[in-house]
Structure formats: structure tokens, C-alpha cells
Design an enzyme around this catalytic site. Structure first.
Site, PDB file in Angstrom:
ATOM      1  N   HIS A 172       5.924  -3.757  -7.514  1.00 39.55           N
ATOM      2  CA  HIS A 172       5.437  -4.940  -6.798  1.00 39.55           C
ATOM      3  C   HIS A 172       4.271  -5.579  -7.558  1.00 39.55           C
ATOM      4  O   HIS A 172       4.235  -6.800  -7.778  1.00 39.55           O
ATOM      5  CB  HIS A 172       5.004  -4.499  -5.395  1.00 39.55           C
ATOM      6  CG  HIS A 172       4.437  -5.585  -4.545  1.00 39.55           C
ATOM      7  ND1 HIS A 172       5.102  -6.088  -3.452  1.00 39.55           N
ATOM      8  CD2 HIS A 172       3.259  -6.251  -4.591  1.00 39.55           C
ATOM      9  CE1 HIS A 172       4.358  -7.031  -2.883  1.00 39.55           C
ATOM     10  NE2 HIS A 172       3.225  -7.135  -3.551  1.00 39.55           N
ATOM     11  N   GLU A 173       3.327  -4.749  -7.997  1.00 36.68           N
ATOM     12  CA  GLU A 173       2.160  -5.258  -8.726  1.00 36.68           C
ATOM     13  C   GLU A 173       2.545  -5.774 -10.107  1.00 36.68           C
ATOM     14  O   GLU A 173       2.005  -6.774 -10.582  1.00 36.68           O
ATOM     15  CB  GLU A 173       1.100  -4.163  -8.843  1.00 36.68           C
ATOM     16  CG  GLU A 173       0.542  -3.672  -7.522  1.00 36.68           C
ATOM     17  CD  GLU A 173      -0.066  -4.784  -6.695  1.00 36.68           C
ATOM     18  OE1 GLU A 173      -0.625  -5.734  -7.286  1.00 36.68           O
ATOM     19  OE2 GLU A 173       0.038  -4.723  -5.469  1.00 36.68           O
ATOM     20  N   HIS A 192       3.656  -9.329  -9.946  1.00 37.42           N
ATOM     21  CA  HIS A 192       2.525 -10.275  -9.966  1.00 37.42           C
ATOM     22  C   HIS A 192       2.040 -10.496 -11.396  1.00 37.42           C
ATOM     23  O   HIS A 192       1.821 -11.633 -11.836  1.00 37.42           O
ATOM     24  CB  HIS A 192       1.347  -9.706  -9.161  1.00 37.42           C
ATOM     25  CG  HIS A 192       1.535  -9.737  -7.675  1.00 37.42           C
ATOM     26  ND1 HIS A 192       1.884 -10.869  -6.980  1.00 37.42           N
ATOM     27  CD2 HIS A 192       1.385  -8.757  -6.750  1.00 37.42           C
ATOM     28  CE1 HIS A 192       1.950 -10.591  -5.692  1.00 37.42           C
ATOM     29  NE2 HIS A 192       1.663  -9.319  -5.526  1.00 37.42           N
ATOM     30  N   ASP A 231      -0.558 -11.174  -0.027  1.00 33.02           N
ATOM     31  CA  ASP A 231       0.129 -12.181  -0.843  1.00 33.02           C
ATOM     32  C   ASP A 231       0.460 -13.421  -0.028  1.00 33.02           C
ATOM     33  O   ASP A 231       0.391 -14.544  -0.538  1.00 33.02           O
ATOM     34  CB  ASP A 231       1.411 -11.578  -1.427  1.00 33.02           C
ATOM     35  CG  ASP A 231       1.130 -10.403  -2.348  1.00 33.02           C
ATOM     36  OD1 ASP A 231       0.078 -10.422  -3.019  1.00 33.02           O
ATOM     37  OD2 ASP A 231       1.946  -9.474  -2.395  1.00 33.02           O
TER      38      ASP A 231
END
Length: 379
Positions: A75-76, A79, A171
Site C-alpha cells: 500500500h505504501e 504511494h 488517504d
């Protein structure tokens, strides 16, 4: 949980690798939540795997905790990959107690880029949830792979949906900020709106946990209450930090090197401090620049060192011994302002900087860091 932050401690934890060239660290606090997930998840594993002994169910629960943090890492990374695509520097990713943080060192320049960077994480989590949903049918019910895949797709669904809630520092809060920024053409207003939504979410989380027993007719779930308080604290603190950042940015227009500069007098290195201070007072100046015998600046007298020198020693201490050599990074253009000035100071931390004219017109004055900090005092 997922957030993006420009500054964290210099020792975030154990370094695990560099996927896509981005350093990844695991904070020691991860062990706390991994133990908690293992303990709380084990009864569910035991129900799904009734023929397995207790040790095996605990191992499966621990593997689930590890896989869950791998999902958070992906997930990170989503980004960070999008941020780097837009040319934004990424310092590192840290996995910690409540999830992960992507340390992106500069804000996106446009609302569209802000939205894209923020949406990349939840989009990947929801994609992993979809893959896990279909993959769970590939394994027989009652087997360890089925339990792990089923729980992982549920967990990624929760992470994806929760992170899209409209409140900073989630987010979804950054996506809301991008929307308000686009409508108002003011990033500060976007931050304020998303931060207050975040505070509201924190309150709702705690109220829900307190009201859940009455709504369900069951007793208090202490694990639900604990997680709700932890998540609410995380959101409230992050939203409050965003509000402070917004107030800091609102004062950026006041940050002009030329307006904050102190008039400086030149002194040679061997001049006693007492004499240099007398000359400074007589000239009604606020700083001292050490020059060589040809008049070229070579160092800046450190104001903190001057203050720390007892008055009775000042006749015997030379200004050269209290000065910092002028490195190129300590010489700044006098017309710097706003974030450009902050970035220049952050790149070379110091108590004082020499301001010079860009056109070669010579020394303008000295910028003292304490004077810059006073612009933001009370924020």
C-alpha cells in the site's frame, strides 16, 4: 493505517530492504501489534482449523500478521511509486504500530497529483482484496491456505475502505484536500477542511465503540474499544498536526529573508569579543561577520556562543573563536522567501546565514534562525 509525512526520527527501526530504491524500515512497535494480532486472531483460526493443535493455530495467526504488514508495505509502495513518477523525493517507508508511513519530502504541486498519490494506496489495497476474494475459492475450506487468503482479502478490503474515509491524515483526507484545493484554488483551505473532517472521524470512532454494546445487545468488546481509541488517537493527532502545518503555511508570505535580515558589521578574527560587541552596539547592528584583512567575509559569529560567553571573559575571547566558517551552503540570496527559504535553511542547518545580493552587489546582512522561528511562534 497509511499516511504521508515529511519528517520522522533519523533512526526509525530495523532496515528491511530497498524495493524500487526506497528504504523500508520496521519500527520495534510493530512487534507489539503483531503479538496483539496473533493473540486476537488465534481463536478464529482455531474455529476454522479445528483439527489443528494450538501451536499451529498460533503460528498461522502470526503468519497472518506478517502477511498483513506485507499488504501495508505494498500500500505504501503504491504511494511512493506514484510520488516518484511525479518527481517527488521519497525518503523512506516505515512500518510501525498502526500501519505504515510514506515519507514524501515535498507536497505535490497540483490537486490532481495530490489526489493521484493519495488514491494509489487504497486502490492497490482494494485490488489485493479483489484478487484474494477470487483466490480464496482455489483452496479447500478448512485448510491453512484458505484461512490465510480469506482473512487477507477481508483485511485489505478494510484497509482500503478505511483509508478512503474523508479525513486527514488518512488517504481519503488527502483526496478531500485535493478536491477542496481544486474548487477553491487554495491548498490551505483544503487542508483545513480535511483536518476538521479527520477530527470528526476520531470522535465518531470513539462514540461508535461506546455505543456498540447498546446497539448490538451484547457486552462491551474491550478489543473493539481498544482499537477504536488507538485509531481515534492516531487520526486526531494527525489531523491536529495538519492544522498546525496549515497555520505555518499561512504565515509563509511573511517569511522574506530581506525583511528578516539583521544589519551586520565586519570584524577581523583577532578582535576581542568585548570590542566587537562595542562596535556592534555603536553601529546599531544586530550581527557580526568575520572578514579577512582584504575585507572578504570568511565566517559568521555565532550568536548563541556570544550569549554563552561570560561578560568577564569577553575581553580575552576573540570573535574568530566564536565564528562558523562560511561554507557555500551558508551563503543565501537576500531575495529568498517562503518555502524556498525554508528549504535552503533545512539543507544546511545553522544559527546564522550570510545574505548576499544575486547581482554581486555584496553582503546584504545576516539571517538569524531564531528570527525565522519567531515568525512561526504560537503556531
Amino acid at each position: 493505517m497509511s499516511t504521508q509525512s515529511p519528517q520522522r526520527p533519523e533512526s526509525p527501526g530495523l532496515r528491511m530492504g530497498r524495493p524500487f530504491g526506497i528504504p523500508v524500515y520496521v519500527s520495534p512497535t510493530w512487534l507489539i501489534v503483531a503479538a496483539f494480532i496473533t493473540y486476537t486472531f488465534q481463536p478464529m483460526v482455531a474455529m476454522e482449523l479445528p483439527d489443528r493443535d494450538t501451536l499451529v493455530t498460533y503460528l498461522v495467526a502470526f503468519v497472518f500478521a506478517v502477511f498483513l504488514y506485507v499488504s501495508v508495505l505494498l500500500h505504501e509502495l503504491a504511494h511512493c511509486v506514484v510520488a516518484r513518477y511525479f518527481g517527488l523525493p521519497v525518503k523512506r517507508i516505515t512500518l510501525y504500530l498502526l500501519g505504515g508511513v510514506s515519507e514524501i519530502e515535498r507536497e505535490p504541486e497540483t490537486p490532481a497529483r495530490e489526489f493521484s498519490v493519495a488514491f494509489a494506496g487504497p486502490l492497490l489495497s482494494l485490488g489485493l482484496a479483489a484478487v484474494g476474494f477470487f483466490a480464496s475459492d482455489l483452496f479447500p475450506v478448512g485448510t491453512i491456505p484458505h484461512v490465510l487468503v480469506w482473512q487477507l482479502w477481508i483485511s485489505n478490503l478494510i484497509v482500503g475502505v478505511f483509508n478512503m474515509l474523508p479525513g486527514l491524515p488518512l488517504d481519503g483526507g488527502r483526496m478531500l484536500r485535493a478536491g477542496v484545493w481544486k474548487l477553491t484554488r487554495d491548498s490551505g483551505k483544503g487542508t483545513l477542511a480535511a483536518a476538521w473532517f479527520g477530527r470528526g472521524l476520531a470522535v465518531v470512532l470513539v462514540l461508535y465503540a461506546l455505543a456498540a454494546p447498546a446497539m448490538t445487545g451484547q457486552g462491551t468488546s474491550w478489543s473493539l474499544l481498544l482499537w477504536s481509541v488507538l485509531l481515534a488517537s492516531f487520526i486526531w493527532i494527525g489531523a491536529s498536526q495538519s492544522l498546525r502545518v496549515a497555520r505555518v503555511r499561512a504565515r509563509m508570505p511573511q517569511l522574506q529573508a530581506r525583511a528578516l535580515a539583521r544589519r551586520a558589521i565586519p570584524v577581523t578574527p583577532e578582535v576581542p569579543l568585548a570590542e566587537a560587541l562595542r562596535r556592534r552596539e555603536q553601529a546599531q547592528a544586530g550581527a557580526m561577520v568575520v572578514v579577512d584583512h582584504e575585507g572578504d567575509p570568511i565566517a559568521i559569529v555565532n550568536e548563541a556562543a556570544v550569549t554563552a560567553t561570560p561578560e568577564q571573559r569577553r575581553p580575552w575571547v576573540t570573535v574568530g573563536s566564536l565564528a562558523r566558517t562560511l561554507e557555500p551552503s551558508l551563503v543565501l540570496p537576500a531575495d529568498l522567501s517562503g518555502e524556498a527559504l525554508i528549504d535552503a535553511m533545512r539543507g544546511a542547518p545553522s544559527g546564522e546565514y550570510l545574505l548576499v545580493e544575486r547581482d554581486g552587489g555584496g553582503v546584504y546582512g545576516v539571517l538569524v534562525t531564531a528570527d525565522v522561528n519567531r515568525v512561526f511562534s504560537g503556531v
